[in-house]
Design an enzyme around this catalytic site. Structure first.
Site, PDB file in Angstrom:
ATOM      1  N   TYR A 227       0.691  -1.216  -0.035  1.00 23.41           N
ATOM      2  CA  TYR A 227      -0.057  -0.016   0.018  1.00 23.41           C
ATOM      3  C   TYR A 227       0.709   1.330  -0.033  1.00 23.41           C
ATOM      4  O   TYR A 227       0.355   2.316   0.422  1.00 23.41           O
ATOM      5  CB  TYR A 227      -0.869  -0.010   1.181  1.00 23.41           C
ATOM      6  CG  TYR A 227      -2.284  -0.771   1.102  1.00 23.41           C
ATOM      7  CD1 TYR A 227      -3.200  -0.452  -0.012  1.00 23.41           C
ATOM      8  CD2 TYR A 227      -2.654  -1.710   2.016  1.00 23.41           C
ATOM      9  CE1 TYR A 227      -4.268  -1.231  -0.098  1.00 23.41           C
ATOM     10  CE2 TYR A 227      -3.724  -2.446   1.527  1.00 23.41           C
ATOM     11  CZ  TYR A 227      -4.548  -2.251   0.695  1.00 23.41           C
ATOM     12  OH  TYR A 227      -5.752  -2.765   0.718  1.00 23.41           O
TER      13      TYR A 227
ATOM     14  N   HIS B  95     -10.233  -5.794  -1.305  1.00 27.15           N
ATOM     15  CA  HIS B  95      -9.405  -4.893  -2.220  1.00 27.15           C
ATOM     16  C   HIS B  95      -9.371  -5.365  -3.751  1.00 27.15           C
ATOM     17  O   HIS B  95      -9.259  -6.636  -3.931  1.00 27.15           O
ATOM     18  CB  HIS B  95      -7.755  -4.861  -1.704  1.00 27.15           C
ATOM     19  CG  HIS B  95      -7.269  -3.934  -2.832  1.00 27.15           C
ATOM     20  ND1 HIS B  95      -7.014  -2.615  -2.845  1.00 27.15           N
ATOM     21  CD2 HIS B  95      -6.129  -4.530  -3.669  1.00 27.15           C
ATOM     22  CE1 HIS B  95      -6.232  -2.479  -3.624  1.00 27.15           C
ATOM     23  NE2 HIS B  95      -5.717  -3.513  -4.434  1.00 27.15           N
TER      24      HIS B  95
ATOM     25  N   GLU C 137       0.512  -5.314  -8.931  1.00 24.70           N
ATOM     26  CA  GLU C 137      -0.304  -6.019  -7.590  1.00 24.70           C
ATOM     27  C   GLU C 137      -0.104  -7.697  -7.644  1.00 24.70           C
ATOM     28  O   GLU C 137       0.172  -8.176  -6.717  1.00 24.70           O
ATOM     29  CB  GLU C 137      -1.581  -5.431  -7.518  1.00 24.70           C
ATOM     30  CG  GLU C 137      -1.467  -4.055  -6.962  1.00 24.70           C
ATOM     31  CD  GLU C 137      -3.021  -3.530  -6.668  1.00 24.70           C
ATOM     32  OE1 GLU C 137      -2.911  -2.185  -6.395  1.00 24.70           O
ATOM     33  OE2 GLU C 137      -3.873  -4.071  -6.721  1.00 24.70           O
TER      34      GLU C 137
HETATM   35  P1  CMP Z   1      -8.542  -0.549  -0.595  1.00 23.49           P
HETATM   36  O1  CMP Z   1      -9.097  -0.593  -2.161  1.00 23.49           O
HETATM   37  O2  CMP Z   1      -7.855  -1.721  -0.321  1.00 23.49           O
HETATM   38  O3  CMP Z   1      -7.348   0.577  -1.055  1.00 23.49           O
HETATM   39  C1  CMP Z   1      -6.836   1.344  -0.036  1.00 23.49           C
HETATM   40  C2  CMP Z   1      -7.563   1.055   1.474  1.00 23.49           C
HETATM   41  O4  CMP Z   1      -7.538   2.242   2.303  1.00 23.49           O
HETATM   42  C3  CMP Z   1      -9.106   1.193   1.247  1.00 23.49           C
HETATM   43  O5  CMP Z   1      -9.522   0.008   0.481  1.00 23.49           O
HETATM   44  C4  CMP Z   1      -9.407   1.258   2.767  1.00 23.49           C
HETATM   45  O6  CMP Z   1      -9.487   0.047   3.293  1.00 23.49           O
HETATM   46  C5  CMP Z   1      -8.352   2.007   3.467  1.00 23.49           C
HETATM   47  N1  CMP Z   1      -9.173   3.556   3.450  1.00 23.49           N
HETATM   48  C6  CMP Z   1      -9.534   4.273   2.775  1.00 23.49           C
HETATM   49  N2  CMP Z   1     -10.140   5.427   3.123  1.00 23.49           N
HETATM   50  C7  CMP Z   1      -9.700   5.234   4.464  1.00 23.49           C
HETATM   51  C8  CMP Z   1     -10.062   6.068   5.809  1.00 23.49           C
HETATM   52  N3  CMP Z   1     -10.581   7.217   5.456  1.00 23.49           N
HETATM   53  N4  CMP Z   1      -9.948   5.340   7.135  1.00 23.49           N
HETATM   54  C9  CMP Z   1      -9.390   4.435   6.907  1.00 23.49           C
HETATM   55  N5  CMP Z   1      -8.855   3.373   5.920  1.00 23.49           N
HETATM   56  C10 CMP Z   1      -9.331   3.798   4.760  1.00 23.49           C
END
Ligand code: CMP
Length: 140
Positions: free
Chosen positions: A51, A117, A128
């Protein structure tokens, strides 16, 4: 539409609640094929590397802790327009905004613990997938 591969992760909130099969059924019902899959335990450092694009975000540390808090199931999904199709099946990042019938609307607990995800574009999908799988592990 072209056949694509996309990287999917079933996150710790979902593996803890024994939802892997229910989530996989959503992918398969939408016509996505699971052509690679393994259940692994990430370290916080491995989650952080995956990430790293979010490294400057305020939620980065919490996200990495969460992704290392239990097993994840990493997968390669294959299908026509698989990247966009998977994002449709997942629903919006925040489950409060996700359409009815999507994975996040049905199963997710919060924007942070949002069950799945999926890659957002062809280049990120390639990167990825390569982070978790060798070509020999992807069997279409
Ligand atoms: P994902 O699609 O895995 O991509 C990035 C991740 O960050 C997202 O899903 C969420 O799980 C996390 N995420 C995004 N916005 C927030 C937030 N405001 N607070 C906590 N986690 C977040």
């Amino acid at each position: 539409m072209a056949t694509e591969h996309t990287l999917s992760i079933i996150k710790p909130d979902a593996t803890k609640r024994n939802l892997t099969g229910k989530i996989n059924a959503k992918f398969e019902d939408a016509g996505l094929r699971i052509v690679a899959q393994k259940r692994i335990q990430l370290t916080k450092a491995q989650a952080g590397e995956f990430y790293k694009v979010h490294a400057e975000r305020p939620f980065y540390d919490e996200l990495c802790e969460f992704m290392a808090s239990g097993p994840v199931v990493v997968q390669v999904l294959e299908g026509d327009g698989a990247i966009a199709k998977n994002r449709e099946v997942m629903g919006a990042t925040n489950p409060a905004d996700a359409d009815a019938g999507t994975i996040r609307a049905e199963f997710s607990e919060s924007v942070g613990e949002n069950s799945v995800h999926g890659s957002d574009a062809p280049e990120t999908a390639r990167e990825e997938i390569a982070y978790f799988f060798s070509g020999l592990e992807i069997v279409g």
